[in-house]
Motif scaffolding. Structure first.
Motif, mmCIF file in Angstrom:
data_model
loop_
_atom_site.group_PDB
_atom_site.id
_atom_site.type_symbol
_atom_site.label_atom_id
_atom_site.label_comp_id
_atom_site.label_asym_id
_atom_site.label_seq_id
_atom_site.Cartn_x
_atom_site.Cartn_y
_atom_site.Cartn_z
ATOM 1 N N SER A 33 -2.615 -20.345 -0.884
ATOM 2 C CA SER A 33 -2.192 -18.835 -1.497
ATOM 3 C C SER A 33 -1.334 -18.883 -2.845
ATOM 4 O O SER A 33 -0.700 -17.968 -3.766
ATOM 5 C CB SER A 33 -2.029 -17.870 -0.535
ATOM 6 N N GLY A 34 -0.411 -19.628 -2.717
ATOM 7 C CA GLY A 34 0.625 -19.980 -3.468
ATOM 8 C C GLY A 34 1.430 -20.057 -3.134
ATOM 9 O O GLY A 34 2.355 -19.796 -4.012
ATOM 10 N N ALA A 35 1.932 -18.569 -2.227
ATOM 11 C CA ALA A 35 2.767 -18.350 -1.580
ATOM 12 C C ALA A 35 3.499 -19.307 -1.335
ATOM 13 O O ALA A 35 3.906 -20.465 -0.276
ATOM 14 C CB ALA A 35 3.030 -17.322 -0.705
ATOM 15 N N THR A 36 5.200 -19.835 -1.496
ATOM 16 C CA THR A 36 6.345 -19.938 -1.110
ATOM 17 C C THR A 36 7.365 -19.944 0.083
ATOM 18 O O THR A 36 6.769 -18.438 0.740
ATOM 19 C CB THR A 36 7.289 -20.398 -2.599
ATOM 20 N N PRO A 37 7.274 -20.976 0.432
ATOM 21 C CA PRO A 37 7.412 -19.924 2.440
ATOM 22 C C PRO A 37 8.853 -19.684 1.923
ATOM 23 O O PRO A 37 9.830 -20.346 1.045
ATOM 24 C CB PRO A 37 7.856 -21.912 2.748
ATOM 25 N N SER A 38 9.913 -19.002 3.123
ATOM 26 C CA SER A 38 11.325 -18.423 3.097
ATOM 27 C C SER A 38 12.197 -19.618 3.510
ATOM 28 O O SER A 38 13.303 -19.082 3.650
ATOM 29 C CB SER A 38 10.815 -17.035 3.932
ATOM 30 N N PHE A 39 11.809 -20.573 3.358
ATOM 31 C CA PHE A 39 12.893 -21.849 4.326
ATOM 32 C C PHE A 39 12.463 -23.088 3.531
ATOM 33 O O PHE A 39 11.514 -23.513 2.780
ATOM 34 C CB PHE A 39 12.797 -21.902 5.205
ATOM 35 N N THR A 40 13.370 -24.110 3.568
ATOM 36 C CA THR A 40 13.313 -24.966 2.608
ATOM 37 C C THR A 40 13.969 -26.382 3.808
ATOM 38 O O THR A 40 14.364 -25.565 3.818
ATOM 39 C CB THR A 40 14.402 -25.253 1.317
ATOM 40 N N ARG A 41 13.527 -27.429 3.482
ATOM 41 C CA ARG A 41 14.093 -28.440 4.682
ATOM 42 C C ARG A 41 15.248 -29.214 3.895
ATOM 43 O O ARG A 41 14.802 -30.583 3.381
ATOM 44 C CB ARG A 41 13.034 -29.036 5.195
ATOM 45 N N GLY A 139 17.661 -18.148 0.716
ATOM 46 C CA GLY A 139 17.987 -16.897 0.239
ATOM 47 C C GLY A 139 19.758 -17.309 -0.279
ATOM 48 O O GLY A 139 20.914 -17.091 -0.618
ATOM 49 N N THR A 140 19.704 -19.136 0.747
ATOM 50 C CA THR A 140 21.320 -19.250 1.096
ATOM 51 C C THR A 140 21.690 -20.408 -0.375
ATOM 52 O O THR A 140 22.966 -20.896 -0.088
ATOM 53 C CB THR A 140 21.559 -19.971 2.657
ATOM 54 N N ASP A 141 20.167 -20.720 -1.106
ATOM 55 C CA ASP A 141 21.203 -21.715 -2.460
ATOM 56 C C ASP A 141 22.090 -20.851 -3.162
ATOM 57 O O ASP A 141 22.427 -19.872 -3.305
ATOM 58 C CB ASP A 141 19.686 -21.337 -3.615
#
Length: 143
Positions: A33-41, A139-141
């Protein structure tokens, strides 16, 4: 088969093949769907690199070149430690701080060879687990 005038031969790969309709997924997939997750690793790459260094350099335990392994593991542990603080994974922060202290090349911790070899393998496993489990919200970037 003889080619027809101005057209590719029958059965040629240049003929258009009608496309099958795409099957509808049973569940919604965020990747399609192209949605980006709300977190990164962000700690995954340095963690895997540290695990490779730790496992590959078990043979250098008694060599003078082991000081470079100590530097690499300490720096990578501190990088992952920053990501654990940003992700608020305090248990992983404690583990990464312990690894950074034990592998510190400036203030060397005197540990015998067999225990040190075991610690190398355990630390590699800790790096892999922390790298996979650690999630930092987008959001913490900084910046």
């Amino acid at each position: 088969m003889a080619a027809r005038r101005g057209r590719p031969a029958i059965g040629s790969s240049q003929h258009g093949v009608p496309a099958r309709p795409a099957p509808t997924p049973a569940r919604s997939d965020t990747r399609s769907s192209g949605a980006t997750p709300s977190f990164t690793r962000p700690g995954l790459a340095p963690s895997l690199l540290a695990a490779v260094v730790l496992l590959a350099c078990v043979a250098f335990l008694d060599a003078p070149a082991f000081v470079f392994v100590r530097w690499a593991v300490t720096v990578l542990a501190l990088i992952v430690l920053v990501f654990t603080v940003r992700g608020r994974a305090w248990w992983a922060t404690v583990l990464m701080a312990a690894i950074a202290v034990c592998w510190n090349p400036v203030a060397v911790v005197p540990i015998v060879g067999e225990v040190w070899a075991t610690m190398q393998i355990v630390a590699a496993a800790v790096f892999v687990v922390v790298g996979i489990v650690l999630k930092v919200p987008r959001g913490t970037d900084a910046g």
